[in-house]
Write an enzyme that holds these catalytic residues in place. Structure first.
Site, PDB file in Angstrom:
ATOM      1  N   ASP A   9      27.125  12.769 -35.324  1.00  0.00           N
ATOM      2  CA  ASP A   9      26.011  12.906 -34.395  1.00  0.00           C
ATOM      3  C   ASP A   9      25.471  14.335 -34.455  1.00  0.00           C
ATOM      4  O   ASP A   9      26.251  15.291 -34.463  1.00  0.00           O
ATOM      5  CB  ASP A   9      26.489  12.579 -32.974  1.00  0.00           C
ATOM      6  CG  ASP A   9      25.503  13.007 -31.909  1.00  0.00           C
ATOM      7  OD1 ASP A   9      24.542  12.259 -31.678  1.00  0.00           O
ATOM      8  OD2 ASP A   9      25.694  14.087 -31.308  1.00  0.00           O
ATOM      9  N   ASP A 104      19.651  10.405 -35.294  1.00  0.00           N
ATOM     10  CA  ASP A 104      20.594  11.522 -35.298  1.00  0.00           C
ATOM     11  C   ASP A 104      22.051  11.084 -35.359  1.00  0.00           C
ATOM     12  O   ASP A 104      22.963  11.889 -35.161  1.00  0.00           O
ATOM     13  CB  ASP A 104      20.378  12.410 -34.068  1.00  0.00           C
ATOM     14  CG  ASP A 104      20.621  11.663 -32.763  1.00  0.00           C
ATOM     15  OD1 ASP A 104      20.637  10.418 -32.786  1.00  0.00           O
ATOM     16  OD2 ASP A 104      20.791  12.328 -31.726  1.00  0.00           O
ATOM     17  N   GLU A 105      22.310   9.814 -35.646  1.00  0.00           N
ATOM     18  CA  GLU A 105      23.684   9.314 -35.761  1.00  0.00           C
ATOM     19  C   GLU A 105      23.810   8.433 -37.000  1.00  0.00           C
ATOM     20  O   GLU A 105      22.951   7.584 -37.249  1.00  0.00           O
ATOM     21  CB  GLU A 105      24.075   8.498 -34.532  1.00  0.00           C
ATOM     22  CG  GLU A 105      24.196   9.275 -33.239  1.00  0.00           C
ATOM     23  CD  GLU A 105      24.603   8.369 -32.096  1.00  0.00           C
ATOM     24  OE1 GLU A 105      25.717   8.516 -31.583  1.00  0.00           O
ATOM     25  OE2 GLU A 105      23.784   7.507 -31.731  1.00  0.00           O
TER      26      GLU A 105
END
Length: 417
Positions: A9, A104-105
């Site tokens: 993350d 974002d992960e």
């Protein structure tokens, strides 16, 4: 063989990218949002801003009231997407099994990579270093034998420790995960938390230690017979059971194409203004459907209505005479559905969808319309938009004050490019 899976993350992803782009803000509280709209929401806040009371999804005006020195930067979604893809390439230099989970992960299956890069912790540190040097973003890494444990390791532990790396293995569950309140279990929101609390299940371990048959019976008493699937999911999640593999890329079969728009309700009181937005949504949905080489057999319309005091919501669908992705055919059905169910109150949100998708290699012809010619015309318009931008050619109605297509042409996912 036991797998080793990472969920990586990016810390305060949007805000971190903006701080990397603006070194002068390094020691200042930074948030990403639209500074010209006090009622707009904060998309991301850096750790300094969070320590001063700024939270994601709070209003820009509220955030500035809590933290007057806050620097609010307008989002650049195109840039964020490009850097997310760059990070994917970094991950792919360590393993070919990289599955994006969000912007974002990303999940990584590093089982076959450890022989070359050392222990999971050593590999995680290498990846963190590469991402930081390339983008300026700090990464948090959750490690586990399944995707669900890697995700919960990131959310509940890696995000809260300085090194940003935490392994959640099966032998640690009783002393770690099972001690957490039930609302910290993945996919348990406020409504489900209330159900579990009424069932006397306050901690994740209360679910994990329970016999599955007993848990299913309790779920049925609380939520009805239809809860059996949910019972299986939550019981397995509490125990970290998740057989799903990390799949390179995104391979999910498209089931529907939809699009929605939040509106300023005081501006959308008249049917003529609402119809402009409905047509713009139809144009975009049909274009995306054609781009994916599909036709839709069912059209859906949903709308939120409010007069500032009372609010209501409706969602209706209808089957089309034949599967289609032609704008005028879908628009006729959408307008018919909306007019039939609209109460007359101002509208604060509209969305439409095409579902029951089929391949567009065969198109149903009719006696009274040249549908093949209509498709050729629409595809030429699609090519112009793909090459020169979505605002290169648009319907005249979008130039009216009620139109939102010009504004959306400058955005990605409702945010500025």
């Amino acid at each position: 063989m036991s797998r080793q899976i990472f969920l990586i993350d990016g810390q305060s992803f949007y805000a971190s990218l903006e701080k990397a782009a603006h070194p002068e803000y390094r020691d200042k509280p930074v948030a990403v949002g639209d500074p010209s709209r006090m009622n707009g929401i904060i998309l991301a806040a850096c750790p300094i801003a969070k320590s001063r009371g700024v939270t994601t999804a709070s209003r820009v005006g509220e955030a500035l009231a809590r933290c007057p020195e806050l620097v609010v930067i307008r989002p650049r979604m195109g840039t964020y997407i490009q850097i997310s893809l760059l990070i994917t390439e970094i991950f792919e230099s360590y393993t070919e099994l990289v599955e994006p989970y969000s912007i974002d992960e990303q999940f990584l299956d590093v089982t076959g990579s450890l022989e070359y890069f050392g222990s999971p912790e050593e590999l995680a540190a290498c990846i963190q270093h590469d991402v930081l040097l390339s983008t300026g973003v700090l990464s948090r890494v959750g490690i586990g034998p399944t995707k669900i444990l890697a995700k919960m390791a990131t959310d509940n532990y890696a995000k809260k420790i300085p090194e940003g790396v935490f392994e959640l293995s099966y032998d640690k569950l009783e002393s770690t995960l099972w001690q957490l309140p039930v609302h910290q279990m993945f996919m348990v929101a406020s409504a489900m938390t209330r159900h579990f609390t009424r069932m006397g299940l306050s901690y994740i371990g209360d679910i994990a230690r329970m016999d599955f048959g007993e848990f299913k019976r309790r779920m049925r008493r609380e939520m009805g017979k239809q809860s059996d699937i949910q019972a299986g999911y939550y019981w397995q999640t509490a125990r970290g059971i998740d057989p799903s593999p990390v799949e390179a890329g995104i391979r999910h079969q498209l089931k529907s194409v939809s699009h929605g728009k939040a509106l300023r309700w005081n501006l959308y009181r008249e049917l003529a203004d609402i119809e402009v937005v409905l047509l713009e949504l139809v144009v975009e949905v049909c274009q995306r459907t054609r781009r994916n080489r599909f036709l839709g057999a069912v059209v859906s319309v949903a709308a939120a209505e409010t007069d500032g005091v009372r609010s209501s919501w409706f969602s209706r669908q209808m089957t089309l005479p034949q599967p289609t992705s032609l704008t005028h055919e879908v628009a006729a059905a959408v307008l018919k559905l909306f007019k039939a169910h609209w109460s007359g109150r101002p509208v604060s949100r509209l969305s439409i969808a095409l579902s029951q998708l089929t391949d567009d290699s065969a198109i149903q012809l009719t006696l009274f319309e040249d549908r093949a010619r209509a498709y050729r015309k629409e595809r030429v318009i699609d090519e112009i938009k793909d090459r020169y931008g979505s605002d290169a050619i648009m319907r005249a109605s979008s130039l009216l004050d009620a139109g939102v297509a010009r504004e959306r042409a400058e955005q990605i996912g409702g945010h500025y490019k």
